[in-house]
Design a protein around this motif. Sequence first.
Motif, PDB file in Angstrom:
ATOM      1  N   THR A   1       0.831  -1.202   0.000  1.00  0.00           N
ATOM      2  CA  THR A   1       0.000   0.000   0.000  1.00  0.00           C
ATOM      3  C   THR A   1       0.868   1.256   0.000  1.00  0.00           C
ATOM      4  O   THR A   1       0.605   2.208  -0.745  1.00  0.00           O
ATOM      5  N   ARG A   2       1.909   1.265   0.793  1.00  0.00           N
ATOM      6  CA  ARG A   2       2.817   2.418   0.848  1.00  0.00           C
ATOM      7  C   ARG A   2       3.478   2.658  -0.510  1.00  0.00           C
ATOM      8  O   ARG A   2       3.527   3.782  -1.006  1.00  0.00           O
ATOM      9  N   LEU A   3       3.984   1.590  -1.113  1.00  0.00           N
ATOM     10  CA  LEU A   3       4.626   1.717  -2.416  1.00  0.00           C
ATOM     11  C   LEU A   3       3.670   2.307  -3.451  1.00  0.00           C
ATOM     12  O   LEU A   3       4.051   3.158  -4.261  1.00  0.00           O
ATOM     13  N   HIS A   4       2.423   1.852  -3.435  1.00  0.00           N
ATOM     14  CA  HIS A   4       1.464   2.323  -4.434  1.00  0.00           C
ATOM     15  C   HIS A   4       0.944   3.725  -4.133  1.00  0.00           C
ATOM     16  O   HIS A   4       0.371   4.365  -5.015  1.00  0.00           O
ATOM     17  N   ALA A   5       1.160   4.210  -2.938  1.00  0.00           N
ATOM     18  CA  ALA A   5       0.841   5.611  -2.630  1.00  0.00           C
ATOM     19  C   ALA A   5       1.928   6.530  -3.170  1.00  0.00           C
ATOM     20  O   ALA A   5       1.724   7.745  -3.261  1.00  0.00           O
ATOM     21  N   GLU A   6       3.083   5.948  -3.541  1.00  0.00           N
ATOM     22  CA  GLU A   6       4.233   6.723  -4.013  1.00  0.00           C
ATOM     23  C   GLU A   6       4.813   6.103  -5.287  1.00  0.00           C
ATOM     24  O   GLU A   6       6.025   5.925  -5.411  1.00  0.00           O
ATOM     25  N   VAL A   7       3.941   5.744  -6.247  1.00  0.00           N
ATOM     26  CA  VAL A   7       4.404   5.091  -7.475  1.00  0.00           C
ATOM     27  C   VAL A   7       5.415   5.989  -8.192  1.00  0.00           C
ATOM     28  O   VAL A   7       5.231   7.196  -8.285  1.00  0.00           O
ATOM     29  N   TRP A   8       6.479   5.389  -8.669  1.00  0.00           N
ATOM     30  CA  TRP A   8       7.545   6.118  -9.347  1.00  0.00           C
ATOM     31  C   TRP A   8       6.996   6.826 -10.600  1.00  0.00           C
ATOM     32  O   TRP A   8       6.243   6.223 -11.379  1.00  0.00           O
ATOM     33  N   PRO A   9       7.388   8.055 -10.832  1.00  0.00           N
ATOM     34  CA  PRO A   9       6.903   8.804 -12.010  1.00  0.00           C
ATOM     35  C   PRO A   9       7.166   8.082 -13.330  1.00  0.00           C
ATOM     36  O   PRO A   9       6.315   8.109 -14.228  1.00  0.00           O
ATOM     37  N   GLY A  10       8.308   7.418 -13.478  1.00  0.00           N
ATOM     38  CA  GLY A  10       8.600   6.702 -14.720  1.00  0.00           C
ATOM     39  C   GLY A  10       7.644   5.557 -14.975  1.00  0.00           C
ATOM     40  O   GLY A  10       7.298   5.262 -16.125  1.00  0.00           O
ATOM     41  N   VAL A  11       7.204   4.907 -13.913  1.00  0.00           N
ATOM     42  CA  VAL A  11       6.227   3.815 -14.046  1.00  0.00           C
ATOM     43  C   VAL A  11       4.885   4.393 -14.491  1.00  0.00           C
ATOM     44  O   VAL A  11       4.233   3.858 -15.394  1.00  0.00           O
ATOM     45  N   LEU A  12       4.484   5.497 -13.875  1.00  0.00           N
ATOM     46  CA  LEU A  12       3.223   6.146 -14.267  1.00  0.00           C
ATOM     47  C   LEU A  12       3.282   6.617 -15.719  1.00  0.00           C
ATOM     48  O   LEU A  12       2.301   6.473 -16.464  1.00  0.00           O
ATOM     49  N   ASP A  13       4.429   7.158 -16.133  1.00  0.00           N
ATOM     50  CA  ASP A  13       4.589   7.608 -17.516  1.00  0.00           C
ATOM     51  C   ASP A  13       4.454   6.445 -18.487  1.00  0.00           C
ATOM     52  O   ASP A  13       3.815   6.566 -19.543  1.00  0.00           O
ATOM     53  N   LYS A  14       5.049   5.299 -18.153  1.00  0.00           N
ATOM     54  CA  LYS A  14       4.995   4.136 -19.045  1.00  0.00           C
ATOM     55  C   LYS A  14       3.575   3.593 -19.131  1.00  0.00           C
ATOM     56  O   LYS A  14       3.118   3.190 -20.211  1.00  0.00           O
ATOM     57  N   ILE A  15       2.857   3.586 -18.017  1.00  0.00           N
ATOM     58  CA  ILE A  15       1.458   3.145 -18.034  1.00  0.00           C
ATOM     59  C   ILE A  15       0.666   4.005 -19.022  1.00  0.00           C
ATOM     60  O   ILE A  15      -0.065   3.486 -19.869  1.00  0.00           O
ATOM     61  N   ALA A  16       0.819   5.318 -18.927  1.00  0.00           N
ATOM     62  CA  ALA A  16       0.104   6.229 -19.829  1.00  0.00           C
ATOM     63  C   ALA A  16       0.551   6.044 -21.274  1.00  0.00           C
ATOM     64  O   ALA A  16      -0.271   6.014 -22.195  1.00  0.00           O
ATOM     65  N   GLU A  17       1.857   5.903 -21.482  1.00  0.00           N
ATOM     66  CA  GLU A  17       2.406   5.720 -22.830  1.00  0.00           C
ATOM     67  C   GLU A  17       1.853   4.457 -23.489  1.00  0.00           C
ATOM     68  O   GLU A  17       1.700   4.401 -24.705  1.00  0.00           O
ATOM     69  N   CYS A  18       1.540   3.468 -22.682  1.00  0.00           N
ATOM     70  CA  CYS A  18       1.031   2.193 -23.201  1.00  0.00           C
ATOM     71  C   CYS A  18      -0.495   2.165 -23.305  1.00  0.00           C
ATOM     72  O   CYS A  18      -1.088   1.096 -23.473  1.00  0.00           O
ATOM     73  N   GLY A  19      -1.138   3.319 -23.224  1.00  0.00           N
ATOM     74  CA  GLY A  19      -2.567   3.417 -23.496  1.00  0.00           C
ATOM     75  C   GLY A  19      -3.484   3.062 -22.344  1.00  0.00           C
ATOM     76  O   GLY A  19      -4.683   2.885 -22.547  1.00  0.00           O
ATOM     77  N   ILE A  20      -2.953   2.954 -21.135  1.00  0.00           N
ATOM     78  CA  ILE A  20      -3.776   2.577 -19.990  1.00  0.00           C
ATOM     79  C   ILE A  20      -4.231   3.843 -19.267  1.00  0.00           C
ATOM     80  O   ILE A  20      -3.428   4.709 -18.947  1.00  0.00           O
ATOM     81  N   ARG A  21      -5.530   3.909 -19.023  1.00  0.00           N
ATOM     82  CA  ARG A  21      -6.143   5.038 -18.329  1.00  0.00           C
ATOM     83  C   ARG A  21      -7.043   4.494 -17.217  1.00  0.00           C
ATOM     84  O   ARG A  21      -7.423   3.333 -17.227  1.00  0.00           O
ATOM     85  N   ASN A  22      -7.407   5.359 -16.296  1.00  0.00           N
ATOM     86  CA  ASN A  22      -8.365   5.015 -15.243  1.00  0.00           C
ATOM     87  C   ASN A  22      -7.956   3.714 -14.536  1.00  0.00           C
ATOM     88  O   ASN A  22      -8.787   2.834 -14.284  1.00  0.00           O
ATOM     89  N   TYR A  23      -6.686   3.598 -14.204  1.00  0.00           N
ATOM     90  CA  TYR A  23      -6.130   2.390 -13.584  1.00  0.00           C
ATOM     91  C   TYR A  23      -6.293   2.506 -12.071  1.00  0.00           C
ATOM     92  O   TYR A  23      -5.820   3.453 -11.455  1.00  0.00           O
ATOM     93  N   THR A  24      -6.978   1.542 -11.495  1.00  0.00           N
ATOM     94  CA  THR A  24      -7.261   1.545 -10.065  1.00  0.00           C
ATOM     95  C   THR A  24      -7.004   0.155  -9.507  1.00  0.00           C
ATOM     96  O   THR A  24      -7.346  -0.841 -10.149  1.00  0.00           O
ATOM     97  N   ILE A  25      -6.411   0.091  -8.314  1.00  0.00           N
ATOM     98  CA  ILE A  25      -6.256  -1.188  -7.606  1.00  0.00           C
ATOM     99  C   ILE A  25      -6.988  -1.066  -6.272  1.00  0.00           C
ATOM    100  O   ILE A  25      -6.788  -0.104  -5.534  1.00  0.00           O
ATOM    101  N   PHE A  26      -7.834  -2.040  -6.003  1.00  0.00           N
ATOM    102  CA  PHE A  26      -8.587  -2.116  -4.752  1.00  0.00           C
ATOM    103  C   PHE A  26      -8.067  -3.284  -3.930  1.00  0.00           C
ATOM    104  O   PHE A  26      -7.622  -4.297  -4.486  1.00  0.00           O
ATOM    105  N   LEU A  27      -8.165  -3.188  -2.608  1.00  0.00           N
ATOM    106  CA  LEU A  27      -7.785  -4.275  -1.703  1.00  0.00           C
ATOM    107  C   LEU A  27      -9.033  -4.784  -0.995  1.00  0.00           C
ATOM    108  O   LEU A  27      -9.790  -4.001  -0.421  1.00  0.00           O
ATOM    109  N   ARG A  28      -9.245  -6.084  -1.022  1.00  0.00           N
ATOM    110  CA  ARG A  28     -10.340  -6.732  -0.313  1.00  0.00           C
ATOM    111  C   ARG A  28      -9.752  -7.510   0.852  1.00  0.00           C
ATOM    112  O   ARG A  28      -9.019  -8.481   0.671  1.00  0.00           O
TER     113      ARG A  28
END
Length: 109
Positions: free
Chosen positions: A19-46
């Motif tokens: 949870t901590r890591l995903h609260a501080e996702v690295w900018p390069g990872v976020l950039d690559k997600i966007a570059e690869c056409g992924i939007r509205n990406y959400t992870i939930f914990l049950r």
Amino acid sequence: MIRIGQVIGVKPEEIEEYTRLHAEVWPGVLDKIAECGIRNYTIFLREPENLLFAYMEYHGDDWAADQAKMAADPETQRWWDINKPKQAPLDTREEGEWWAGMREVFHVD
């Protein structure tokens, strides 16, 4: 646009760090997600089942090529190397899957 749902377990002792890591996702990872056409990406914990559910929307024209581009990215690989050991893939996932894919059965805008 394609909607994608996936599920995977997370080791109970790793939830806080995951949870901590995903609260501080690295900018390069976020950039690559966007570059690869992924939007509205959400992870939930049950909890208490310790399941992660991911939802994303793909806005590209070649999912396989974009996923290969993401997998080839060195920063994304380092991110996965840190996070994958915290996850517990489902025994019922398809061959070659890490996160188990899900079938969409309902959607409304």
